[in-house]
Design a protein around this motif. Structure first.
Motif, PDB file in Angstrom:
ATOM      1  N   LYS A   1       2.167  10.436   5.262  1.00 27.37           N
ATOM      2  CA  LYS A   1       1.533   9.407   6.079  1.00 27.37           C
ATOM      3  C   LYS A   1       1.786   9.655   7.563  1.00 27.37           C
ATOM      4  CE  LYS A   1       5.304   6.102   5.392  1.00 27.37           C
ATOM      5  NZ  LYS A   1       5.636   4.766   4.939  1.00 27.37           N
ATOM      6  N   ASN A   2       0.781   9.298   8.356  1.00 23.25           N
ATOM      7  CA  ASN A   2       0.898   9.404   9.803  1.00 23.25           C
ATOM      8  C   ASN A   2       1.405   8.098  10.406  1.00 23.25           C
ATOM      9  OD1 ASN A   2      -0.136  12.007   9.758  1.00 23.25           O
ATOM     10  ND2 ASN A   2      -2.232  11.267   9.858  1.00 23.25           N
ATOM     11  N   SER A   3       1.147   7.011   9.704  1.00 26.51           N
ATOM     12  CA  SER A   3       1.520   5.699  10.209  1.00 26.51           C
ATOM     13  C   SER A   3       1.652   4.747   9.025  1.00 26.51           C
ATOM     14  CB  SER A   3       0.445   5.194  11.170  1.00 26.51           C
ATOM     15  OG  SER A   3       0.814   3.953  11.698  1.00 26.51           O
ATOM     16  N   THR A   4       2.306   3.638   9.245  1.00 22.59           N
ATOM     17  CA  THR A   4       2.372   2.629   8.196  1.00 22.59           C
ATOM     18  C   THR A   4       1.145   1.751   8.292  1.00 22.59           C
ATOM     19  OG1 THR A   4       3.571   1.051   9.575  1.00 22.59           O
ATOM     20  CG2 THR A   4       4.895   2.586   8.257  1.00 22.59           C
ATOM     21  N   LEU A   5       0.709   1.238   7.164  1.00 23.87           N
ATOM     22  CA  LEU A   5      -0.471   0.391   7.169  1.00 23.87           C
ATOM     23  C   LEU A   5      -0.227  -0.869   7.982  1.00 23.87           C
ATOM     24  CD1 LEU A   5      -3.340   0.462   6.140  1.00 23.87           C
ATOM     25  CD2 LEU A   5      -2.610  -0.924   4.223  1.00 23.87           C
ATOM     26  N   SER A   6       0.994  -1.376   7.972  1.00 19.90           N
ATOM     27  CA  SER A   6       1.272  -2.585   8.752  1.00 19.90           C
ATOM     28  C   SER A   6       1.018  -2.359  10.242  1.00 19.90           C
ATOM     29  CB  SER A   6       2.700  -3.070   8.516  1.00 19.90           C
ATOM     30  OG  SER A   6       3.633  -2.090   8.882  1.00 19.90           O
TER      31      SER A   6
ATOM     32  N   TRP B   1     -11.560  -2.113  11.842  1.00 17.33           N
ATOM     33  CA  TRP B   1     -11.707  -1.952  10.404  1.00 17.33           C
ATOM     34  C   TRP B   1     -11.941  -0.502   9.994  1.00 17.33           C
ATOM     35  CZ3 TRP B   1     -10.056  -3.809   6.234  1.00 17.33           C
ATOM     36  CH2 TRP B   1     -10.657  -3.541   5.001  1.00 17.33           C
ATOM     37  N   ASP B   2     -12.733   0.265  10.731  1.00 23.48           N
ATOM     38  CA  ASP B   2     -12.992   1.662  10.348  1.00 23.48           C
ATOM     39  C   ASP B   2     -11.713   2.500  10.381  1.00 23.48           C
ATOM     40  OD1 ASP B   2     -13.068   1.431  13.173  1.00 23.48           O
ATOM     41  OD2 ASP B   2     -14.255   3.258  13.353  1.00 23.48           O
ATOM     42  N   VAL B   3     -10.809   2.203  11.287  1.00 24.74           N
ATOM     43  CA  VAL B   3      -9.519   2.900  11.351  1.00 24.74           C
ATOM     44  C   VAL B   3      -8.654   2.486  10.158  1.00 24.74           C
ATOM     45  CG1 VAL B   3      -7.397   3.196  12.706  1.00 24.74           C
ATOM     46  CG2 VAL B   3      -9.617   3.066  13.862  1.00 24.74           C
ATOM     47  N   ILE B   4      -8.705   1.212   9.824  1.00 22.83           N
ATOM     48  CA  ILE B   4      -7.946   0.710   8.675  1.00 22.83           C
ATOM     49  C   ILE B   4      -8.425   1.375   7.394  1.00 22.83           C
ATOM     50  CG2 ILE B   4      -7.453  -1.337   7.278  1.00 22.83           C
ATOM     51  CD1 ILE B   4      -7.646  -2.959   9.927  1.00 22.83           C
ATOM     52  N   VAL B   5      -9.744   1.445   7.202  1.00 24.87           N
ATOM     53  CA  VAL B   5     -10.305   2.058   5.989  1.00 24.87           C
ATOM     54  C   VAL B   5      -9.895   3.524   5.891  1.00 24.87           C
ATOM     55  CG1 VAL B   5     -12.451   2.763   4.846  1.00 24.87           C
ATOM     56  CG2 VAL B   5     -12.212   0.449   5.748  1.00 24.87           C
ATOM     57  N   SER B   6      -9.896   4.206   7.006  1.00 24.76           N
ATOM     58  CA  SER B   6      -9.474   5.604   7.014  1.00 24.76           C
ATOM     59  C   SER B   6      -8.048   5.751   6.486  1.00 24.76           C
ATOM     60  CB  SER B   6      -9.583   6.160   8.435  1.00 24.76           C
ATOM     61  OG  SER B   6      -9.092   7.453   8.505  1.00 24.76           O
ATOM     62  N   GLU B   7      -7.181   4.833   6.851  1.00 21.70           N
ATOM     63  CA  GLU B   7      -5.801   4.863   6.359  1.00 21.70           C
ATOM     64  C   GLU B   7      -5.720   4.388   4.906  1.00 21.70           C
ATOM     65  OE1 GLU B   7      -1.885   6.010   6.865  1.00 21.70           O
ATOM     66  OE2 GLU B   7      -3.562   6.293   8.230  1.00 21.70           O
ATOM     67  N   LEU B   8      -6.514   3.390   4.547  1.00 24.56           N
ATOM     68  CA  LEU B   8      -6.530   2.898   3.162  1.00 24.56           C
ATOM     69  C   LEU B   8      -6.886   4.001   2.175  1.00 24.56           C
ATOM     70  CD1 LEU B   8      -8.306  -0.589   3.152  1.00 24.56           C
ATOM     71  CD2 LEU B   8      -5.916  -0.093   2.647  1.00 24.56           C
ATOM     72  N   GLU B   9      -7.760   4.894   2.589  1.00 27.12           N
ATOM     73  CA  GLU B   9      -8.197   5.971   1.713  1.00 27.12           C
ATOM     74  C   GLU B   9      -7.078   6.949   1.384  1.00 27.12           C
ATOM     75  OE1 GLU B   9     -11.700   7.399   3.699  1.00 27.12           O
ATOM     76  OE2 GLU B   9     -12.877   5.702   2.982  1.00 27.12           O
ATOM     77  N   LYS B  10      -5.957   6.831   2.057  1.00 21.88           N
ATOM     78  CA  LYS B  10      -4.785   7.674   1.787  1.00 21.88           C
ATOM     79  C   LYS B  10      -3.748   6.929   0.940  1.00 21.88           C
ATOM     80  CE  LYS B  10      -5.330   9.459   6.447  1.00 21.88           C
ATOM     81  NZ  LYS B  10      -4.729   9.414   7.778  1.00 21.88           N
TER      82      LYS B  10
ATOM     83  N   PHE C   1       0.858  -1.187   0.000  1.00 19.75           N
ATOM     84  CA  PHE C   1       0.000   0.000   0.000  1.00 19.75           C
ATOM     85  C   PHE C   1       0.891   1.233   0.000  1.00 19.75           C
ATOM     86  CE2 PHE C   1      -2.209  -3.567   1.726  1.00 19.75           C
ATOM     87  CZ  PHE C   1      -3.403  -3.537   1.028  1.00 19.75           C
ATOM     88  N   HIS C   2       0.745   2.026  -1.043  1.00 19.40           N
ATOM     89  CA  HIS C   2       1.592   3.195  -1.240  1.00 19.40           C
ATOM     90  C   HIS C   2       0.818   4.448  -0.839  1.00 19.40           C
ATOM     91  CE1 HIS C   2       4.751   5.611  -3.040  1.00 19.40           C
ATOM     92  NE2 HIS C   2       3.818   6.328  -3.616  1.00 19.40           N
ATOM     93  N   HIS C   3       1.343   5.192   0.120  1.00 15.05           N
ATOM     94  CA  HIS C   3       0.702   6.437   0.545  1.00 15.05           C
ATOM     95  C   HIS C   3       0.870   7.499  -0.537  1.00 15.05           C
ATOM     96  CE1 HIS C   3       0.542   4.580   4.517  1.00 15.05           C
ATOM     97  NE2 HIS C   3      -0.378   5.475   4.795  1.00 15.05           N
ATOM     98  N   THR C   4      -0.214   8.173  -0.845  1.00 23.76           N
ATOM     99  CA  THR C   4      -0.180   9.195  -1.895  1.00 23.76           C
ATOM    100  C   THR C   4       0.069  10.582  -1.320  1.00 23.76           C
ATOM    101  OG1 THR C   4      -2.582   9.426  -1.761  1.00 23.76           O
ATOM    102  CG2 THR C   4      -1.701   7.889  -3.417  1.00 23.76           C
ATOM    103  N   ASN C   5       0.074  10.673  -0.015  1.00 26.11           N
ATOM    104  CA  ASN C   5       0.379  11.945   0.645  1.00 26.11           C
ATOM    105  C   ASN C   5       1.179  11.634   1.907  1.00 26.11           C
ATOM    106  OD1 ASN C   5      -1.532  10.839   2.305  1.00 26.11           O
ATOM    107  ND2 ASN C   5      -3.111  12.337   1.867  1.00 26.11           N
TER     108      ASN C   5
END
Length: 108
Positions: free
Chosen positions: A57-62, A69-78, A51-55
């Motif tokens: 990032k505050n944290s790594t997806l790992s 899940w809602d927190v994960i989706v929030s990060e996925l959207e970036k 997962f490549h951040h397009t802006n």
């Protein structure tokens, strides 16, 4: 840590946490239809994808995969999802094609 766990309990907790992260990664890959946003290839093995951040990032997806899940989706959207090869090319500067979030199809 104020809680003392026996070795067997620590092993079960570690295994459960790993399984939880792996299940969440599978869901993340499904969120992006198992398709690389750059080369457009699909793969059956979820471990191939990054997962490549397009802006900024505050944290790594790992690190986020252990959250709800809602927190994960929030990060996925970036992010955009790429196969490992495309992700490395992006970071190596070999990719001249811009990858944008709008190019991906996202399913919840």
């Amino acid at each position: 840590d104020i809680y003392m766990h026996c070795d067997a309990c620590r092993e079960v907790e570690a295994k459960s946490a790993k399984e939880y992260r792996e299940e969440n990664k599978k869901k993340c890959v499904e969120y992006f239809n198992s398709k690389c946003s750059r080369c457009k290839k699909t793969f059956d093995n979820y471990k191939i994808f990054d997962f490549h951040h397009t802006n900024k990032k505050n944290s790594t997806l790992s690190n986020i995969l252990k959250r709800k899940w809602d927190v994960i989706v929030s990060e996925l959207e970036k992010t955009v999802m790429t196969c490992g090869n495309c992700h490395r090319e992006l970071h190596d500067g070999q990719c001249h094609k811009k990858v944008r979030i709008e190019e991906t199809t996202q399913v919840v």
